[in-house]
Write a protein that holds these residues in place. Structure first.
Motif, short mmCIF file in Angstrom:
data_model
loop_
_atom_site.label_atom_id
_atom_site.label_comp_id
_atom_site.label_asym_id
_atom_site.label_seq_id
_atom_site.Cartn_x
_atom_site.Cartn_y
_atom_site.Cartn_z
N ASN A 41 0.85 -1.20 0.00
CA ASN A 41 0.00 0.00 0.00
C ASN A 41 0.88 1.25 0.00
OD1 ASN A 41 -2.86 1.11 0.37
ND2 ASN A 41 -1.74 2.16 1.98
N ILE A 42 0.64 2.11 -0.98
CA ILE A 42 1.32 3.41 -1.05
C ILE A 42 0.36 4.45 -0.49
CG2 ILE A 42 2.40 5.12 -2.56
CD1 ILE A 42 2.90 2.85 -4.57
N ARG A 43 0.77 5.12 0.59
CA ARG A 43 -0.09 6.14 1.21
C ARG A 43 0.64 7.47 1.20
NH1 ARG A 43 -2.78 4.57 6.76
NH2 ARG A 43 -4.03 3.41 5.25
N VAL A 44 0.10 8.42 0.45
CA VAL A 44 0.74 9.74 0.31
C VAL A 44 -0.33 10.83 0.42
CG1 VAL A 44 2.65 8.89 -1.10
CG2 VAL A 44 0.53 9.62 -2.21
N TRP A 45 0.12 12.03 0.65
CA TRP A 45 -0.76 13.20 0.72
C TRP A 45 -0.41 14.16 -0.42
CZ3 TRP A 45 -4.71 14.21 4.28
CH2 TRP A 45 -4.84 13.27 5.30
N ALA A 46 -1.45 14.82 -0.94
CA ALA A 46 -1.26 15.75 -2.05
C ALA A 46 -2.19 16.95 -1.87
CB ALA A 46 -1.54 15.06 -3.38
N LYS A 47 -1.90 18.02 -2.59
CA LYS A 47 -2.83 19.14 -2.64
C LYS A 47 -4.14 18.66 -3.26
CE LYS A 47 -0.24 22.58 -1.13
NZ LYS A 47 -0.60 23.38 0.07
N ALA A 48 -5.25 19.16 -2.72
CA ALA A 48 -6.55 18.67 -3.17
C ALA A 48 -6.75 18.90 -4.67
CB ALA A 48 -7.66 19.36 -2.37
N ASP A 49 -6.25 20.01 -5.19
CA ASP A 49 -6.45 20.29 -6.61
C ASP A 49 -5.50 19.51 -7.52
OD1 ASP A 49 -4.24 21.65 -5.73
OD2 ASP A 49 -4.66 23.50 -6.82
N ARG A 50 -4.51 18.81 -6.92
CA ARG A 50 -3.58 18.00 -7.73
C ARG A 50 -3.74 16.51 -7.42
NH1 ARG A 50 0.45 20.81 -10.07
NH2 ARG A 50 0.34 19.04 -11.53
N TYR A 51 -4.79 16.14 -6.71
CA TYR A 51 -4.99 14.75 -6.29
C TYR A 51 -5.06 13.80 -7.48
CZ TYR A 51 -7.45 10.63 -4.46
OH TYR A 51 -7.82 9.35 -4.16
N TRP A 52 -5.89 14.12 -8.46
CA TRP A 52 -6.09 13.20 -9.58
C TRP A 52 -4.85 13.15 -10.47
CZ3 TRP A 52 -9.59 9.66 -9.41
CH2 TRP A 52 -10.75 9.86 -8.64
#
Length: 274
Positions: free
Chosen positions: A229-240
């Motif tokens: 499982n890869i679990r990372v965080w991103a800016k909401a507008d760059r999620y996709w």
């Protein structure tokens, strides 16, 4: 002549009382109208400064305040002339009740629209999901309906009462969003090598936030593979953008490390009858 004077003298108290009532009524009307304008401006100024109140609702709140004060002023003016205001209020109440019953659904939408505009669980430009009814980017929150634009460009219009009465999932309200992506590794392959390569991939990715720190971990055992499982965080507008890119590059990183993707394996035994 004397009879005329007597009539005028007897009518003077009535005329004086009427003139006094007329003067007081005019004063009440002028002062009340001025107060209604002042109250309307005060409400407009107060709500315009608030960041929690949508600007769409500001003119409506101002009009409601102004006409509420003016209705009380008109009732006070009628009372000065001896009009039975209690009966007027009763008639207005009955009429309001009848109208309310006739327009029950519409009034529910208006009330829900006020709540949506005041509390702002959704805002224009946010991507939301109205549980069981649709999802998309909020285009407009009106007094009667809320309009969403789906990912495929289709407009979805929902009554405000339906939106307010349903669970709302807002994907855009927070600045950051977590992404979980699962990759399979074949049994017998080097699991530590796979985790190391994927960790190196996410740590060097420009769209992955450093805080919270990315995590790559063995997650599950399946029939044909160990799931990482890869679990990372991103800016909401760059999620996709991050999601699509990791789906492409994660398997490439494992392939370049000499690891093969798991494929279903079936063991078939033949039994020979003697």
């Amino acid at each position: 002549m004397s009879d005329t004077l007597n009539v005028l003298q007897s009518a003077m108290p009535t005329v004086e009382a009427f003139a006094l009532n007329l003067l007081v009524a005019l004063i009440i009307l002028v002062v009340g109208w001025s107060l209604s304008d002042f109250a309307g401006r005060w409400v407009h100024r107060l709500t315009s400064r608030s960041s929690r109140i949508d600007q769409t609702i500001v003119p409506i709140l101002r009009s409601i305040t102004v006409w509420t004060v003016r209705i009380f002023v008109l009732i006070a003016v009628l009372a000065r002339f001896g009009v039975q205001t209690a009966s007027i209020i009763a008639v207005l109440g009955a009429a309001g009740l009848a109208i309310g019953l006739a327009l029950q659904g519409t009034l529910q939408n208006i009330a829900a629209g006020f709540m949506l505009l005041a509390l702002r669980p959704i805002r224009a430009g946010e991507f939301v999901s109205i549980a069981g009814h649709g999802d998309g980017t909020v285009d407009e929150v009106g007094l009667f309906m809320t309009r969403l634009i789906q990912i495929d460009g289709i407009h979805v219009v929902l009554p405000n009462s339906l939106v307010w009465g349903s669970p709302i999932i807002n994907y855009s309200r927070n600045e950051t969003r977590r992404l979980d992506l699962q990759v399979g590794v074949r049994y017998g392959d080097d699991l530590d090598l796979a985790i190391g390569k994927l960790t190196e991939l996410v740590n060097g990715h420009e769209l992955v936030l450093k805080d919270p720190a990315p995590q790559v971990m063995a997650f599950d055992y399946r029939e044909n593979a160990i799931i990482i499982n890869i679990r990372v965080w991103a800016k909401a507008d760059r999620y996709w953008d991050l999601r699509f890119d990791l789906y492409r590059t994660a398997t490439q990183a494992l392939h370049e490390a000499g690891l093969k993707l798991p494929i279903p394996v079936r063991e078939i035994k033949t039994i020979e009858k003697s």
